[in-house]
Design a protein around this motif. Structure first.
Motif, PDB file in Angstrom:
ATOM      1  N   ALA A 143       8.508  16.453  -0.874  1.00  0.00           N
ATOM      2  CA  ALA A 143       7.086  16.100  -0.857  1.00  0.00           C
ATOM      3  C   ALA A 143       6.893  14.652  -1.312  1.00  0.00           C
ATOM      4  N   GLY A 144       7.601  14.252  -2.358  1.00  0.00           N
ATOM      5  CA  GLY A 144       7.513  12.878  -2.855  1.00  0.00           C
ATOM      6  C   GLY A 144       8.055  11.883  -1.846  1.00  0.00           C
ATOM      7  N   PHE A 145       9.161  12.229  -1.215  1.00  0.00           N
ATOM      8  CA  PHE A 145       9.755  11.348  -0.211  1.00  0.00           C
ATOM      9  C   PHE A 145       8.795  11.152   0.956  1.00  0.00           C
ATOM     10  N   SER A 146       8.218  12.232   1.414  1.00  0.00           N
ATOM     11  CA  SER A 146       7.278  12.181   2.533  1.00  0.00           C
ATOM     12  C   SER A 146       6.066  11.308   2.190  1.00  0.00           C
ATOM     13  N   GLU A 147       5.534  11.473   1.001  1.00  0.00           N
ATOM     14  CA  GLU A 147       4.378  10.685   0.564  1.00  0.00           C
ATOM     15  C   GLU A 147       4.759   9.208   0.435  1.00  0.00           C
ATOM     16  N   GLY A 148       5.936   8.937  -0.116  1.00  0.00           N
ATOM     17  CA  GLY A 148       6.402   7.551  -0.251  1.00  0.00           C
ATOM     18  C   GLY A 148       6.638   6.900   1.097  1.00  0.00           C
ATOM     19  N   GLU A 149       7.196   7.650   2.027  1.00  0.00           N
ATOM     20  CA  GLU A 149       7.435   7.127   3.372  1.00  0.00           C
ATOM     21  C   GLU A 149       6.112   6.786   4.056  1.00  0.00           C
ATOM     22  N   LYS A 150       5.135   7.672   3.925  1.00  0.00           N
ATOM     23  CA  LYS A 150       3.815   7.445   4.518  1.00  0.00           C
ATOM     24  C   LYS A 150       3.185   6.181   3.928  1.00  0.00           C
ATOM     25  N   HIS A 151       3.243   6.049   2.615  1.00  0.00           N
ATOM     26  CA  HIS A 151       2.680   4.870   1.945  1.00  0.00           C
ATOM     27  C   HIS A 151       3.401   3.602   2.394  1.00  0.00           C
ATOM     28  N   GLY A 152       4.722   3.678   2.519  1.00  0.00           N
ATOM     29  CA  GLY A 152       5.508   2.518   2.950  1.00  0.00           C
ATOM     30  C   GLY A 152       5.136   2.069   4.349  1.00  0.00           C
ATOM     31  N   HIS A 153       4.948   3.022   5.249  1.00  0.00           N
ATOM     32  CA  HIS A 153       4.558   2.678   6.616  1.00  0.00           C
ATOM     33  C   HIS A 153       3.184   2.013   6.637  1.00  0.00           C
ATOM     34  N   GLU A 154       2.244   2.576   5.888  1.00  0.00           N
ATOM     35  CA  GLU A 154       0.891   2.009   5.848  1.00  0.00           C
ATOM     36  C   GLU A 154       0.904   0.595   5.283  1.00  0.00           C
ATOM     37  N   THR A 155       1.645   0.401   4.209  1.00  0.00           N
ATOM     38  CA  THR A 155       1.730  -0.914   3.581  1.00  0.00           C
ATOM     39  C   THR A 155       2.410  -1.907   4.513  1.00  0.00           C
ATOM     40  N   GLY A 156       3.513  -1.488   5.118  1.00  0.00           N
ATOM     41  CA  GLY A 156       4.239  -2.364   6.035  1.00  0.00           C
ATOM     42  C   GLY A 156       3.389  -2.763   7.230  1.00  0.00           C
TER      43      GLY A 156
END
Length: 85
Positions: free
Chosen positions: A22-35
């Protein structure tokens, strides 16, 4: 499952795995949005700069404006306009 079949270590391992995913998925989503956001901003800045360069080139070609005036109109540094001559 009876109380005798309960494996505390196995249950904790399953819980940690689920929390990690769950944490990985949330971090990946945030990373994509930021990028995406940073990439979009960078692209706009580059496009604006290139547009200013093209405008300065056209103004130089007309030979109706001083270098200082071209720099003021395009927002380019005077040194950059001088390089385009």
């Amino acid at each position: 499952m009876s109380i005798f079949e309960y494996d505390k270590e196995l249950e904790e391992k399953k819980l940690r795995k689920a929390e990690y995913e769950a944490g990985f998925s949330e971090g990946e989503k945030h990373g994509h949005e930021t990028g995406f956001s940073e990439g979009e901003k960078y692209g706009i800045e580059c496009g604006t700069f290139l547009n200013s360069i093209e405008t300065a080139k056209r103004m130089l070609k007309l030979q109706e404006f001083s270098l200082e005036k071209i720099a003021a109109i395009t927002g380019l540094p005077l040194d950059e306009v001088k390089k385009l001559q």
